[in-house]
Design a protein around this motif. Sequence first.
Motif, mmCIF file in Angstrom:
data_model
loop_
_atom_site.group_PDB
_atom_site.id
_atom_site.type_symbol
_atom_site.label_atom_id
_atom_site.label_comp_id
_atom_site.label_asym_id
_atom_site.label_seq_id
_atom_site.Cartn_x
_atom_site.Cartn_y
_atom_site.Cartn_z
ATOM 1 N N GLU A 157 2.000 12.805 -14.434
ATOM 2 C CA GLU A 157 2.243 11.934 -15.588
ATOM 3 C C GLU A 157 3.262 10.845 -15.238
ATOM 4 O O GLU A 157 3.064 9.652 -15.537
ATOM 5 N N LYS A 158 4.343 11.243 -14.568
ATOM 6 C CA LYS A 158 5.375 10.272 -14.181
ATOM 7 C C LYS A 158 4.821 9.266 -13.175
ATOM 8 O O LYS A 158 5.123 8.070 -13.232
ATOM 9 N N LEU A 159 3.999 9.759 -12.245
ATOM 10 C CA LEU A 159 3.413 8.886 -11.232
ATOM 11 C C LEU A 159 2.475 7.862 -11.868
ATOM 12 O O LEU A 159 2.490 6.682 -11.510
ATOM 13 N N GLU A 160 1.660 8.307 -12.809
ATOM 14 C CA GLU A 160 0.729 7.398 -13.492
ATOM 15 C C GLU A 160 1.489 6.310 -14.243
ATOM 16 O O GLU A 160 1.117 5.133 -14.190
ATOM 17 N N LYS A 161 2.567 6.692 -14.918
ATOM 18 C CA LYS A 161 3.362 5.710 -15.673
ATOM 19 C C LYS A 161 4.033 4.717 -14.726
ATOM 20 O O LYS A 161 4.111 3.519 -15.003
ATOM 21 N N ALA A 162 4.511 5.235 -13.583
ATOM 22 C CA ALA A 162 5.163 4.356 -12.603
ATOM 23 C C ALA A 162 4.166 3.351 -12.038
ATOM 24 O O ALA A 162 4.498 2.179 -11.827
ATOM 25 N N TYR A 163 2.933 3.792 -11.819
ATOM 26 C CA TYR A 163 1.900 2.902 -11.275
ATOM 27 C C TYR A 163 1.533 1.819 -12.298
ATOM 28 O O TYR A 163 1.427 0.637 -11.958
ATOM 29 N N PRO A 178 4.431 0.926 -5.226
ATOM 30 C CA PRO A 178 3.340 0.202 -4.549
ATOM 31 C C PRO A 178 2.035 0.997 -4.612
ATOM 32 O O PRO A 178 2.049 2.231 -4.614
ATOM 33 N N SER A 179 0.917 0.297 -4.643
ATOM 34 C CA SER A 179 -0.389 0.946 -4.765
ATOM 35 C C SER A 179 -0.648 1.966 -3.665
ATOM 36 O O SER A 179 -1.176 3.051 -3.913
ATOM 37 N N ALA A 180 -0.279 1.618 -2.434
ATOM 38 C CA ALA A 180 -0.530 2.521 -1.303
ATOM 39 C C ALA A 180 0.248 3.822 -1.451
ATOM 40 O O ALA A 180 -0.285 4.916 -1.198
ATOM 41 N N ASP A 181 1.520 3.710 -1.874
ATOM 42 C CA ASP A 181 2.344 4.916 -2.070
ATOM 43 C C ASP A 181 1.802 5.744 -3.226
ATOM 44 O O ASP A 181 1.753 6.978 -3.160
ATOM 45 N N TYR A 182 1.403 5.050 -4.298
ATOM 46 C CA TYR A 182 0.836 5.751 -5.456
ATOM 47 C C TYR A 182 -0.404 6.546 -5.038
ATOM 48 O O TYR A 182 -0.546 7.720 -5.380
ATOM 49 N N GLU A 183 -1.283 5.893 -4.295
ATOM 50 C CA GLU A 183 -2.551 6.535 -3.939
ATOM 51 C C GLU A 183 -2.322 7.793 -3.099
ATOM 52 O O GLU A 183 -2.931 8.835 -3.349
ATOM 53 N N LEU A 184 -1.438 7.703 -2.119
ATOM 54 C CA LEU A 184 -1.171 8.839 -1.253
ATOM 55 C C LEU A 184 -0.578 10.010 -2.038
ATOM 56 O O LEU A 184 -1.023 11.158 -1.900
ATOM 57 N N GLU A 185 0.415 9.716 -2.876
ATOM 58 C CA GLU A 185 1.050 10.778 -3.667
ATOM 59 C C GLU A 185 0.076 11.369 -4.682
ATOM 60 O O GLU A 185 0.068 12.576 -4.929
ATOM 61 N N CYS A 186 -0.746 10.508 -5.266
ATOM 62 C CA CYS A 186 -1.717 10.970 -6.256
ATOM 63 C C CYS A 186 -2.751 11.890 -5.606
ATOM 64 O O CYS A 186 -3.130 12.918 -6.162
ATOM 65 N N GLN A 187 -3.211 11.528 -4.416
ATOM 66 C CA GLN A 187 -4.165 12.363 -3.684
ATOM 67 C C GLN A 187 -3.585 13.741 -3.427
ATOM 68 O O GLN A 187 -4.270 14.765 -3.567
ATOM 69 N N LYS A 188 -2.313 13.779 -3.042
ATOM 70 C CA LYS A 188 -1.652 15.061 -2.778
ATOM 71 C C LYS A 188 -1.582 15.916 -4.048
ATOM 72 O O LYS A 188 -1.883 17.112 -4.034
ATOM 73 N N LEU A 189 -1.179 15.298 -5.159
ATOM 74 C CA LEU A 189 -1.063 16.030 -6.427
ATOM 75 C C LEU A 189 -2.420 16.564 -6.887
ATOM 76 O O LEU A 189 -2.530 17.701 -7.353
ATOM 77 N N ILE A 190 -3.463 15.735 -6.760
ATOM 78 C CA ILE A 190 -4.806 16.157 -7.167
ATOM 79 C C ILE A 190 -5.268 17.336 -6.319
ATOM 80 O O ILE A 190 -5.820 18.315 -6.831
ATOM 81 N N ALA A 191 -5.013 17.262 -5.015
ATOM 82 C CA ALA A 191 -5.416 18.350 -4.115
ATOM 83 C C ALA A 191 -4.651 19.630 -4.435
ATOM 84 O O ALA A 191 -5.242 20.716 -4.494
ATOM 85 N N ALA A 238 -4.274 7.412 12.294
ATOM 86 C CA ALA A 238 -5.470 6.664 12.724
ATOM 87 C C ALA A 238 -5.955 5.667 11.683
ATOM 88 O O ALA A 238 -6.745 4.779 11.999
ATOM 89 N N LEU A 239 -5.473 5.801 10.439
ATOM 90 C CA LEU A 239 -5.937 4.907 9.372
ATOM 91 C C LEU A 239 -5.372 3.503 9.542
ATOM 92 O O LEU A 239 -4.210 3.341 9.910
ATOM 93 N N PRO A 240 -6.171 2.486 9.253
ATOM 94 C CA PRO A 240 -5.640 1.104 9.264
ATOM 95 C C PRO A 240 -4.551 0.998 8.215
ATOM 96 O O PRO A 240 -4.583 1.699 7.188
ATOM 97 N N THR A 241 -3.594 0.121 8.427
ATOM 98 C CA THR A 241 -2.470 -0.008 7.477
ATOM 99 C C THR A 241 -2.931 -0.448 6.110
ATOM 100 O O THR A 241 -2.266 -0.224 5.113
ATOM 101 N N SER A 242 -4.095 -1.053 6.014
ATOM 102 C CA SER A 242 -4.601 -1.529 4.720
ATOM 103 C C SER A 242 -5.307 -0.432 3.952
ATOM 104 O O SER A 242 -5.661 -0.593 2.808
ATOM 105 N N ALA A 243 -5.542 0.747 4.599
ATOM 106 C CA ALA A 243 -6.287 1.814 3.950
ATOM 107 C C ALA A 243 -5.471 2.462 2.880
ATOM 108 O O ALA A 243 -4.284 2.609 3.002
#
Length: 208
Positions: free
Chosen positions: A29-35, A41-54, A203-208
């Motif tokens: 909930e806090k992460l969604e509000k921060a996003y 940043p979108s990249a940080d949000y996505e990585l943290e969100c993926q971890k929480l979902i998993a 191995a991921l491109p920095t834009s991923a």
Amino acid sequence: MEVKLWNDKREREMYDNFAELYAIIKATEKLEKAYVRDIIPSADYELECQKLIAHFKTLSSTLKDVVPSIERFHDTYKMDCPAAMNRLIISGVPATVEHRAAAAASGVNSAAIVAECVQNFITAMDSLKLNMTAVDQVFPLLSDLSGSLNKLSILPPDFEGKTKMKEWIGRLAKMGAADELTEQQARQLHFDLESSYNSFMAALPTSA
């Protein structure tokens, strides 16, 4: 007078898992509000969100017998986390992955596969931490992970994660469904997963 919430180790584990589930929902909930407020940043949000979902998927699966309804758990503890409930239960992927649906199809597919790989890595590692070591529990997780890694074209055929998962799947295929990994095998598998995950992220491109 001290009041105990549990009477034995099993009850204590159950309450510890309840606390972890509560924390995951609140953190999401806090992460969604921060996003939404552009605080992260979108990249940080996505990585943290993926971890929480998993983490959420693994834990909710483990607790399905005692917590059959996450919505009821949410309401019982008066959590008031609508954004988290939408992200964890309804959507199942970070908002950034959803929003890329308007972009080029190949870009969206690549981002979705990266998200899938991250979730499969974390789900497999979390399952081992929760002592889910039976072959019929571990095999499908590694099979899903191997499948998602093979779908990602940016990874070379000899990528560490691909070769190690293939080796483990071959090893498990020779065992019975009810057989369990030894403590040493489980520890080695977790080490291989963690090492492969770190190599994958590098191995991921920095834009991923």
